[in-house]
Write a protein that holds these residues in place. Structure first.
Motif, mmCIF file in Angstrom:
data_model
loop_
_atom_site.group_PDB
_atom_site.id
_atom_site.type_symbol
_atom_site.label_atom_id
_atom_site.label_comp_id
_atom_site.label_asym_id
_atom_site.label_seq_id
_atom_site.Cartn_x
_atom_site.Cartn_y
_atom_site.Cartn_z
ATOM 1 N N ASP A 17 51.747 50.499 48.549
ATOM 2 C CA ASP A 17 51.594 51.096 47.212
ATOM 3 C C ASP A 17 51.375 50.011 46.154
ATOM 4 N N LEU A 18 52.079 48.884 46.286
ATOM 5 C CA LEU A 18 51.916 47.790 45.327
ATOM 6 C C LEU A 18 50.529 47.158 45.442
ATOM 7 N N ILE A 19 50.046 46.995 46.673
ATOM 8 C CA ILE A 19 48.696 46.454 46.863
ATOM 9 C C ILE A 19 47.660 47.435 46.342
ATOM 10 N N GLN A 20 47.895 48.724 46.576
ATOM 11 C CA GLN A 20 46.970 49.730 46.034
ATOM 12 C C GLN A 20 46.919 49.651 44.512
ATOM 13 N N ASN A 21 48.066 49.427 43.895
ATOM 14 C CA ASN A 21 48.104 49.292 42.434
ATOM 15 C C ASN A 21 47.270 48.091 41.987
ATOM 16 N N ALA A 22 47.403 46.971 42.710
ATOM 17 C CA ALA A 22 46.590 45.797 42.389
ATOM 18 C C ALA A 22 45.106 46.111 42.529
ATOM 19 N N CYS A 23 44.744 46.843 43.572
ATOM 20 C CA CYS A 23 43.339 47.233 43.768
ATOM 21 C C CYS A 23 42.862 48.168 42.660
ATOM 22 N N ASP A 24 43.725 49.070 42.217
ATOM 23 C CA ASP A 24 43.346 50.007 41.152
ATOM 24 C C ASP A 24 43.122 49.267 39.828
ATOM 25 N N ILE A 25 43.944 48.262 39.564
ATOM 26 C CA ILE A 25 43.733 47.447 38.357
ATOM 27 C C ILE A 25 42.414 46.685 38.474
ATOM 28 N N THR A 26 42.139 46.169 39.657
ATOM 29 C CA THR A 26 40.863 45.495 39.887
ATOM 30 C C THR A 26 39.695 46.431 39.641
ATOM 31 N N GLU A 27 39.834 47.659 40.080
ATOM 32 C CA GLU A 27 38.774 48.655 39.839
ATOM 33 C C GLU A 27 38.512 48.826 38.348
ATOM 34 N N ARG A 65 49.362 45.643 33.237
ATOM 35 C CA ARG A 65 50.617 45.122 33.799
ATOM 36 C C ARG A 65 50.432 44.083 34.908
ATOM 37 N N SER A 66 49.266 43.523 35.037
ATOM 38 C CA SER A 66 49.069 42.408 35.947
ATOM 39 C C SER A 66 49.332 41.103 35.207
ATOM 40 N N LYS A 67 49.773 40.062 35.948
ATOM 41 C CA LYS A 67 49.849 38.724 35.358
ATOM 42 C C LYS A 67 48.460 38.132 35.176
ATOM 43 N N GLY A 68 47.484 38.673 35.906
ATOM 44 C CA GLY A 68 46.129 38.155 35.808
ATOM 45 C C GLY A 68 45.461 38.126 37.165
ATOM 46 N N PHE A 69 44.651 37.102 37.395
ATOM 47 C CA PHE A 69 43.904 36.994 38.641
ATOM 48 C C PHE A 69 44.830 36.672 39.807
ATOM 49 N N ALA A 70 44.552 37.277 40.949
ATOM 50 C CA ALA A 70 45.308 36.984 42.168
ATOM 51 C C ALA A 70 44.957 35.605 42.714
ATOM 52 N N TYR A 71 43.809 35.075 42.324
ATOM 53 C CA TYR A 71 43.343 33.757 42.751
ATOM 54 C C TYR A 71 42.311 33.307 41.724
ATOM 55 N N THR A 72 41.912 32.062 41.778
ATOM 56 C CA THR A 72 40.955 31.547 40.803
ATOM 57 C C THR A 72 39.646 32.326 40.909
ATOM 58 N N PRO A 73 39.174 32.936 39.817
ATOM 59 C CA PRO A 73 38.014 33.819 39.907
ATOM 60 C C PRO A 73 36.709 33.067 40.145
ATOM 61 N N ILE A 74 35.843 33.686 40.938
ATOM 62 C CA ILE A 74 34.500 33.184 41.202
ATOM 63 C C ILE A 74 33.510 34.131 40.530
#
Length: 430
Positions: free
Chosen positions: A185-195, A226-235
């Motif tokens: 559920d937490l990963i899905q939330n991260a994916c939804d924010i990415t969307e 509610r994200s801290k930001g990028f999960a990794y350095t953005p490309i």
């Protein structure tokens, strides 16, 4: 923290999975990360060590988790050690975990202040035979900085040389790779924010926009959700920049007719997502770009269906290589002689697709998981084939995050993020 509180039952379950695999009469210790200095009094933002977070939910510096399931007294079987807060710290740094709040977060009843750690540990060492140390054994790890964990290991070995040593990492590699429902559920939330970030971009992108302006749009949308930001350095790689696999400068102008390869994704509650899409600067793909794009999409879709329980990671990549070889032949990038004369250690398709197709994902973008062991249900993998053509000035990669199911095809956590050419063009021109 920006994220909503996580039910402590997740961390209680995670600790139980770990302790049931510990040797008799053993202690396991996990340290938080340091706050890393930059220069003068500047520091990098704190990022918690994923292992102590996974086992306790504590998202704070100068924290230690101790597990001793065979301890003689119940209050010694799970312990947290936290930096003692004060009125001064509250004024200058903000609220830190109290003992009561630490229990609410973690489900651990015994909470000490950090200054008592060595005294408490000495007593426990007299009862125990083995200590689990937490070394970083991830297959991609290159660690040049001495971490808080490494300093502890060095100190402990000198202080208690008669104890046996065991490794936490092999246990964590296995249990962290299979996700609980709460983690999915937490990963899905991260994916939804990415969307949300990606959909914000599509009407924004136009010829002459700067790559860093795209980055700014994304970080705005991520943080406001509610994200801290990028999960990794953005490309954010326009034109030929896409042929540099880890291009992170993001400082070029996006030119009409070019493509932009976007490998960008949000984190949520320390859990990652990992998205790649390739979009046209002018809002329309050329015929050649469409042909390559659809070839990559076909490989991604067929590769996804191979991710089932029992699949071996190495063999999976061999099969994906066969799919890619067929597509490259169809695009005229390879001919039959290239394939017949290829080096088995570096097949012909590697000229245009030189990286792997999938990796574990979770608390780390390249998450824990034993690549030599069969895939299992509730593992999360990326699927990210690409074709890179420097001679033609573009590269295309497409990536989704999927959950392996007990039966049938994987569940796509990014199923709602546009990927088909027609939908992307429609949204870019709406």
């Amino acid at each position: 923290m920006k994220y909503h509180p996580i039910d402590r039952q997740l961390f209680i379950k995670n600790r139980a999975k770990f302790t049931t695999q510990m040797k008799p009469n053993s202690v396991a210790i996990f340290n938080s990360n340091d706050i890393y200095p930059v220069s003068a009094d500047s520091t990098l933002p704190f990022a918690q060590h994923r292992d102590i977070f996974y086992l306790s939910g504590v998202d704070q510096e100068e924290s230690i988790l101790l597990l001793f399931p065979d301890a003689p007294y119940e209050n010694q079987r799970e312990m947290l050690f936290l930096k003692e807060t004060s009125e001064h710290i509250a004024i200058w740094e903000g609220e830190k975990l109290t003992k009561d709040r630490a229990f609410e977060v973690s489900g651990i009843k015994t909470v000490h202040w950090l200054q008592d750690f060595e005294k408490v540990l000495f007593e426990l060492m007299t009862y125990s035979d083995t200590i689990y140390i937490n070394t970083n054994e991830h297959y991609r790890a290159t660690v040049e900085t001495e971490t808080r964990e490494a300093r502890f290991v060095k100190w402990w070995k000198e202080k208690y040389p008669a104890h046996a040593v065991a490794k936490s990492n092999p246990i964590l590699q296995r249990i962290r790779s299979v996700k609980e429902t709460e983690e999915l559920d937490l990963i899905q939330n991260a994916c939804d924010i990415t969307e949300k970030g990606f959909r914000r971009l599509l009407p924004f992108v136009k010829p002459n926009v700067m790559e860093y302006e795209i980055e700014a749009e994304l970080i705005h949308e991520f943080i406001r959700n509610r994200s801290k930001g990028f999960a990794y350095t953005p490309i954010i790689a326009s034109g030929n920049n896409a042929n540099v696999l880890h291009y992170i400068e993001n400082n070029q102008q996006c030119k009409a007719g070019d493509l932009i390869l976007l490998d960008v994704a949000a984190e949520y509650a320390n859990y990652s997502s990992d998205l790649t899409r390739t979009i046209p600067v002018s809002g329309r793909y050329s015929d050649r770009q469409k042909a390559v794009y659809n070839a990559v999409l076909r490989v991604k879709n067929e590769a996804t269906n191979m991710l089932t329980p029992g699949t071996i990671w190495k063999q999976y990549h061999v099969e994906v290589g066969k799919l890619m070889t067929s597509e490259l032949l169809g695009l005229g990038l390879l001919d039959k002689a290239d394939v017949q004369n290829e080096n088995p250690d570096w097949p012909a398709y590697k000229k245009y697709f030189m990286h792997g197709t999938s990796h574990h994902m979770g608390l780390d973008t390249h998450d824990y998981g034993k690549l030599t062991e069969p895939m299992q249900a509730n593992m999360v993998f990326t699927v990210e084939p690409g074709i890179y053509i420097p001679a033609e000035g573009f590269g295309i990669r497409l990536e989704d995050n999927v959950v392996i199911q007990k039966t049938g095809e994987p569940f796509n956590l990014m199923r709602n993020i546009p990927i088909e050419i027609e939908e992307i063009e429609s949204l870019m021109n709406s």
